[in-house]
Design a protein around this motif. Structure first.
Motif, PDB file in Angstrom:
ATOM      1  N   LEU A 160       0.832  -1.205   0.000  1.00 11.59           N
ATOM      2  CA  LEU A 160       0.000   0.000   0.000  1.00 11.59           C
ATOM      3  C   LEU A 160       0.866   1.253   0.000  1.00 11.59           C
ATOM      4  O   LEU A 160       0.514   2.263  -0.613  1.00 11.59           O
ATOM      5  CB  LEU A 160      -0.917   0.003   1.220  1.00 11.59           C
ATOM      6  CG  LEU A 160      -2.204  -0.821   1.119  1.00 11.59           C
ATOM      7  CD1 LEU A 160      -2.967  -0.798   2.434  1.00 11.59           C
ATOM      8  CD2 LEU A 160      -3.087  -0.305  -0.008  1.00 11.59           C
ATOM      9  N   GLY A 161       2.013   1.175   0.678  1.00  9.58           N
ATOM     10  CA  GLY A 161       2.919   2.316   0.700  1.00  9.58           C
ATOM     11  C   GLY A 161       3.407   2.685  -0.689  1.00  9.58           C
ATOM     12  O   GLY A 161       3.577   3.870  -1.014  1.00  9.58           O
ATOM     13  N   GLU A 162       3.628   1.668  -1.536  1.00 19.60           N
ATOM     14  CA  GLU A 162       4.053   1.925  -2.912  1.00 19.60           C
ATOM     15  C   GLU A 162       2.961   2.640  -3.702  1.00 19.60           C
ATOM     16  O   GLU A 162       3.261   3.448  -4.602  1.00 19.60           O
ATOM     17  CB  GLU A 162       4.419   0.611  -3.593  1.00 19.60           C
ATOM     18  CG  GLU A 162       5.663  -0.053  -2.983  1.00 19.60           C
ATOM     19  CD  GLU A 162       5.927  -1.417  -3.598  1.00 19.60           C
ATOM     20  OE1 GLU A 162       5.136  -1.822  -4.480  1.00 19.60           O
ATOM     21  OE2 GLU A 162       6.912  -2.077  -3.213  1.00 19.60           O
ATOM     22  N   ALA A 175      -5.935   8.665  -2.744  1.00 21.62           N
ATOM     23  CA  ALA A 175      -7.253   8.207  -3.177  1.00 21.62           C
ATOM     24  C   ALA A 175      -8.010   7.582  -2.014  1.00 21.62           C
ATOM     25  O   ALA A 175      -7.437   6.826  -1.217  1.00 21.62           O
ATOM     26  CB  ALA A 175      -7.101   7.196  -4.322  1.00 21.62           C
ATOM     27  N   ASP A 176      -9.305   7.878  -1.939  1.00 22.33           N
ATOM     28  CA  ASP A 176     -10.114   7.420  -0.815  1.00 22.33           C
ATOM     29  C   ASP A 176     -10.119   5.896  -0.679  1.00 22.33           C
ATOM     30  O   ASP A 176     -10.065   5.367   0.434  1.00 22.33           O
ATOM     31  CB  ASP A 176     -11.559   7.915  -0.958  1.00 22.33           C
ATOM     32  CG  ASP A 176     -11.665   9.424  -0.798  1.00 22.33           C
ATOM     33  OD1 ASP A 176     -10.689  10.039  -0.311  1.00 22.33           O
ATOM     34  OD2 ASP A 176     -12.724   9.988  -1.150  1.00 22.33           O
ATOM     35  N   ASN A 177     -10.199   5.178  -1.788  1.00 19.84           N
ATOM     36  CA  ASN A 177     -10.269   3.718  -1.703  1.00 19.84           C
ATOM     37  C   ASN A 177      -8.986   3.122  -1.119  1.00 19.84           C
ATOM     38  O   ASN A 177      -9.016   2.109  -0.416  1.00 19.84           O
ATOM     39  CB  ASN A 177     -10.575   3.116  -3.075  1.00 19.84           C
ATOM     40  CG  ASN A 177      -9.477   3.398  -4.085  1.00 19.84           C
ATOM     41  OD1 ASN A 177      -8.930   4.503  -4.134  1.00 19.84           O
ATOM     42  ND2 ASN A 177      -9.141   2.417  -4.895  1.00 19.84           N
ATOM     43  N   ILE A 178      -7.840   3.771  -1.385  1.00 20.66           N
ATOM     44  CA  ILE A 178      -6.577   3.292  -0.814  1.00 20.66           C
ATOM     45  C   ILE A 178      -6.553   3.543   0.695  1.00 20.66           C
ATOM     46  O   ILE A 178      -6.137   2.677   1.476  1.00 20.66           O
ATOM     47  CB  ILE A 178      -5.382   3.985  -1.501  1.00 20.66           C
ATOM     48  CG1 ILE A 178      -5.331   3.621  -2.983  1.00 20.66           C
ATOM     49  CG2 ILE A 178      -4.075   3.614  -0.802  1.00 20.66           C
ATOM     50  CD1 ILE A 178      -4.226   4.315  -3.746  1.00 20.66           C
ATOM     51  N   VAL A 179      -7.016   4.733   1.088  1.00 21.60           N
ATOM     52  CA  VAL A 179      -7.030   5.073   2.514  1.00 21.60           C
ATOM     53  C   VAL A 179      -7.937   4.120   3.279  1.00 21.60           C
ATOM     54  O   VAL A 179      -7.577   3.610   4.348  1.00 21.60           O
ATOM     55  CB  VAL A 179      -7.497   6.533   2.723  1.00 21.60           C
ATOM     56  CG1 VAL A 179      -7.570   6.837   4.220  1.00 21.60           C
ATOM     57  CG2 VAL A 179      -6.555   7.507   2.039  1.00 21.60           C
ATOM     58  N   VAL A 180      -9.117   3.855   2.736  1.00 21.67           N
ATOM     59  CA  VAL A 180     -10.076   2.974   3.416  1.00 21.67           C
ATOM     60  C   VAL A 180      -9.520   1.556   3.526  1.00 21.67           C
ATOM     61  O   VAL A 180      -9.691   0.887   4.556  1.00 21.67           O
ATOM     62  CB  VAL A 180     -11.429   2.980   2.683  1.00 21.67           C
ATOM     63  CG1 VAL A 180     -12.338   1.879   3.207  1.00 21.67           C
ATOM     64  CG2 VAL A 180     -12.107   4.333   2.856  1.00 21.67           C
ATOM     65  N   LYS A 181      -8.845   1.087   2.491  1.00 26.32           N
ATOM     66  CA  LYS A 181      -8.246  -0.253   2.543  1.00 26.32           C
ATOM     67  C   LYS A 181      -7.188  -0.319   3.636  1.00 26.32           C
ATOM     68  O   LYS A 181      -7.109  -1.299   4.398  1.00 26.32           O
ATOM     69  CB  LYS A 181      -7.631  -0.607   1.186  1.00 26.32           C
ATOM     70  CG  LYS A 181      -6.996  -2.008   1.149  1.00 26.32           C
ATOM     71  CD  LYS A 181      -6.514  -2.359  -0.232  1.00 26.32           C
ATOM     72  CE  LYS A 181      -5.819  -3.717  -0.268  1.00 26.32           C
ATOM     73  NZ  LYS A 181      -6.686  -4.808   0.245  1.00 26.32           N
TER      74      LYS A 181
END
Length: 332
Positions: A160-162, A175-181
């Motif tokens: 996720l960091g990448e 992006a919101d979907n990345i933050v929520v994941k």
């Protein structure tokens, strides 16, 4: 402030065992080593000749100590209550150690009466980070700061960091979907299930809140900290950083102790008045929509002493949830 121990372990044994262990002690007057006539008596004659009964150990003194133990023991039980672990010491030392070690290694349970899932919302400068820290320290709740999680993911070079790093490099919001994941993964770890969590820094708008709900991130207490724009400017625009020591100061509330330190203080660009006003205006535009998502939210006047705000929040955490929520507290 009193010291609150993380673990309380009390070793107990029958009186006859305590008497045997105490009266059997012998001390080597040359080396200070302590031996016992039953458990670890030395085989060397020259050591045995040096062994003496330690000063103060006699049948009378032993009886006095055991009597005092019986007098103090109820008070210890009352002081620490259910958080105390009782272990029978009338067994091999290795077994006693194993039980103590297992106890201190076990994840601590929160002092709160349920597994808290707390969400703190409010404009920048409303004190969300401060309240999250206070809750975490008192109740052992996991402090989950969204912004800090993003930074750690990038620093640790996780998958996720990448995905997050390009957003950091460009200066664009992640992006919101990345933050929520990322949040979903963190809040589903064992420590959050056992101890509960307090989340701040997300969501920032109505869409993010709904996305969080669809990901089954469901807080059971939601607090909105309200504070006037004037107070926000006062809190944020006077913050300063010492580039030499890393210490943080506030021109009004916590000025630097020396003139030398005061002269080298710097202000972060995000704390400039123009930048703060933009962030506050942005929050106010989306605040109403965000509040409508959480119908049972609790509204608290954040423009007070941090300890006063904490006591309001704490009262809603330790008590059963009211049947009707969503009303603002009386603004002090």
């Amino acid at each position: 402030m009193g010291i609150i121990p993380k673990h309380v372990v009390v070793l107990f044994a029958p009186d006859i065992v305590l008497i045997e262990r105490n009266l059997g002690k012998r001390v080597d007057i040359s080396t200070g080593e302590v031996y016992h006539t039953t458990f670890d008596w030395p085989t060397e004659d020259y050591i045995q000749q040096r062994l003496k009964v330690p000063h103060g150990i006699s049948e009378v003194e032993t009886a006095r100590r055991i009597l005092k133990y019986h007098q103090d023991y109820p008070g210890i039980l009352q002081s620490f209550g259910s958080c105390m672990k009782l272990i029978n010491a009338d067994q091999p030392c290795a077994d006693v150690f194993a039980q103590v070690f297992t106890h201190v290694q076990a994840p601590p349970r929160t002092l709160a009466p349920f597994s808290p899932r707390i969400l703190l919302c409010g404009p920048p400068g409303s004190g969300k980070s401060m309240q999250a820290s206070l809750l975490s320290r008192k109740y052992g709740i996991i402090n989950v700061c969204c912004g800090q999680l993003l930074k750690e993911a990038v620093a640790d070079e996780t998958k996720l960091g990448e995905l997050i790093k390009p957003y950091f490099d460009s200066g664009w919001p992640v992006a919101d979907n990345i933050v929520v994941k990322m949040l979903s993964e963190r809040l589903n770890r064992l420590d959050c299930h056992i101890r509960g969590w307090v989340l701040h820094g997300f969501p920032r708008d109505e869409d993010q809140a709904k996305l969080m709900q669809r990901a089954n991130i469901n807080p059971n207490r939601v607090f909105f900290l309200h504070i006037t724009p004037e107070s926000i400017l006062e809190r944020l625009c006077y913050r300063m950083l010492d580039p030499v020591t890393g210490e943080r100061y506030h021109t009004l509330y916590q000025p630097a102790a020396s003139k030398e330190a005061s002269e080298r203080l710097l202000i972060h660009p995000r704390d400039l008045e123009e930048a703060v006003k933009l962030k506050v205006d942005a929050y106010l535009r989306i605040a109403e929509g965000l509040e409508t998502v959480f119908e049972d939210a609790i509204f608290i006047n954040g423009d007070q002493d941090p300890q006063t705000v904490f006591e309001y929040i704490e009262s809603y955490i330790v008590n059963p949830r009211p049947t009707t929520l969503g009303f603002p507290l009386e603004m002090a």
